[in-house]
Design an enzyme around this catalytic site. Structure first.
Site, PDB file in Angstrom:
ATOM      1  CB  THR A 185      -0.853  -0.042   1.283  1.00  0.00           C
ATOM      2  OG1 THR A 185      -1.813  -1.077   1.125  1.00  0.00           O
ATOM      3  CG2 THR A 185      -1.563   1.245   1.576  1.00  0.00           C
ATOM      4  NE  ARG A 213      -9.919  -5.980   3.914  1.00  0.00           N
ATOM      5  CZ  ARG A 213      -8.787  -5.281   3.936  1.00  0.00           C
ATOM      6  NH1 ARG A 213      -8.359  -4.673   2.843  1.00  0.00           N
ATOM      7  NH2 ARG A 213      -8.076  -5.191   5.026  1.00  0.00           N
ATOM      8  CB  VAL A 214     -13.882  -1.432   2.356  1.00  0.00           C
ATOM      9  CG1 VAL A 214     -13.210  -0.075   2.493  1.00  0.00           C
ATOM     10  CG2 VAL A 214     -14.748  -1.476   1.101  1.00  0.00           C
ATOM     11  N   GLY A 215     -10.716  -2.033   3.420  1.00  0.00           N
ATOM     12  CA  GLY A 215      -9.802  -1.914   4.563  1.00  0.00           C
ATOM     13  C   GLY A 215      -9.807  -0.513   5.142  1.00  0.00           C
ATOM     14  CG  ASP A 216      -6.221   0.732   7.092  1.00  0.00           C
ATOM     15  OD1 ASP A 216      -6.103  -0.230   6.306  1.00  0.00           O
ATOM     16  OD2 ASP A 216      -5.256   1.447   7.429  1.00  0.00           O
ATOM     17  CB  THR A 236       0.891   0.756   5.296  1.00  0.00           C
ATOM     18  OG1 THR A 236       0.992  -0.565   4.722  1.00  0.00           O
ATOM     19  CG2 THR A 236       2.196   1.086   5.993  1.00  0.00           C
ATOM     20  N   GLY A 237      -1.006  -1.418   6.938  1.00  0.00           N
ATOM     21  CA  GLY A 237      -0.982  -2.567   7.838  1.00  0.00           C
ATOM     22  C   GLY A 237      -2.275  -3.346   7.716  1.00  0.00           C
ATOM     23  N   GLY A 239      -5.654  -3.910   7.818  1.00  0.00           N
ATOM     24  CA  GLY A 239      -6.718  -2.917   7.810  1.00  0.00           C
ATOM     25  C   GLY A 239      -7.805  -3.096   8.860  1.00  0.00           C
TER      26      GLY A 239
END
Ligand code: ASP
Length: 317
Positions: A185, A213-216, A236-237, A239
């Site tokens: 990312t 799916r949606v991350g942070d 970054t990581g 999510g």
């Protein structure tokens, strides 16, 4: 005159010196330097933090080494769904997009949502339609179908896991990585000479993530945040854990309400709060004075910063 500065990241994860060939290391370092300089030259010429952030991230999105734009990972249906967000510390303007396909530069779409729509967050087909209305460039599936990403997805399918792309090995197991295959990312944070802060983040998400799916990364306050009174942050990581911890806003809140310095606030969130819940990753941060922090609790994080004569490009701990 204020000291303008910029920091960028290309993802955090299991990135070990022992496993990265000198050639690969060179490729990452060059890509980071190019994006850093593209953003910093805007600041040096008196340009805005927002322009610097969009330009640096756009540069990384065009580079297949990183998990954003062109180099986005595969989801569990064999497609690419990208997420991005951008925020300006001046007036709390924010724009975000999620689950978008074929848009060449998701960060520019996030900025268009912020500046040219009455909304903050657009998803999926509606976001793509808005990108067409804004005449933003699209690319065909071939542009995003890199052989390496496909291979990485096939390995992930074998173990039905979902992985931070830099943590997946050839056997699909987390933390048993082939380290020449770690990409991530991307994000940028900047302070311009007018005292405005900005932050942005762009990603293909996690390898083999569920369709939808949606991350942070596109979530304002979780993966991205900027406030001219405190700081600008891009994360970054993993999510899911970053969303639960509202990471970016938490750093800003610790500064605003508790009076912590940027370094103290970053340490509290990345090295204590995230570690306590197993939230692997890191962030880049710049405060309103131009101080920069780039903490991570993983093995490594592709990162770079430039702040006047101070410059750093680094990968490992
Ligand atoms: N935070 C991103 C996500 O969960 C992944 C990453 O940072 O590499 O989608």
């Amino acid at each position: 005159m204020r000291k303008a500065g910029i920091a960028i990241h290309g993802g955090a994860g299991t990135i070990l010196r022992s496993s990265l060939s000198p050639e690969k290391e060179q490729q990452y370092t060059s890509a980071l330097r190019e994006a850093l300089n593209a953003g910093y030259s805007i600041l040096r010429a008196g340009g805005s933090a927002l322009d610097a952030v969009e330009t640096a991230i756009g540069n990384l999105e065009d580079c297949p080494l990183f998990n954003a734009g062109r180099g986005s990972v595969y989801n569990n249906e064999g497609g690419h769904e990208m997420d991005a967000s951008i925020m300006t510390g001046a007036g709390f303007g924010a724009g975000a997009v999620a689950l978008i396909r074929n848009v060449k530069n998701p960060i520019s779409l996030a900025r268009a949502v912020m500046e040219k729509s009455e909304h903050v967050f657009l998803c999926g087909a509606g976001a793509e339609q808005f990108a067409r209305n804004m005449n933003l460039p699209f690319e065909g599936d071939d542009y995003f179908n890199t052989a390496f990403r496909f291979e990485q997805w096939q390995e992930a399918l074998k173990s039905s896991g979902t992985f931070l792309d830099h943590n997946i090995g050839a056997n699909g197991n987390a933390n048993t990585a082939q380290h020449d295959k770690k990409f991530g990312t991307v994000g940028a944070v900047a302070l311009d000479i007018n005292g405005n802060l900005a932050a942005g983040t762009s990603t293909g998400g996690m390898t083999n993530k569920k369709f939808g799916r949606v991350g942070d990364s596109p979530i304002i306050g979780a993966g991205t945040y900027a406030n001219n009174n405190t700081c600008a942050i891009s994360c970054t990581g993993h999510g899911e854990l970053f969303i639960r911890s509202v990471v970016a806003y938490d750093v800003s809140c610790l500064m605003e309400y508790k009076g912590l310095t940027l370094a103290e606030a970053c340490h509290e969130v990345v090295m204590k709060k995230l570690v306590a819940i197993g939230g692997e990753g890191g962030l880049i941060a710049i405060d309103r004075h131009g101080n920069i922090q780039m903490p991570f609790n993983s093995e490594g994080m592709y990162r770079a910063m430039k702040n006047g004569s101070d410059e750093l490009i680094a990968i490992y701990k």
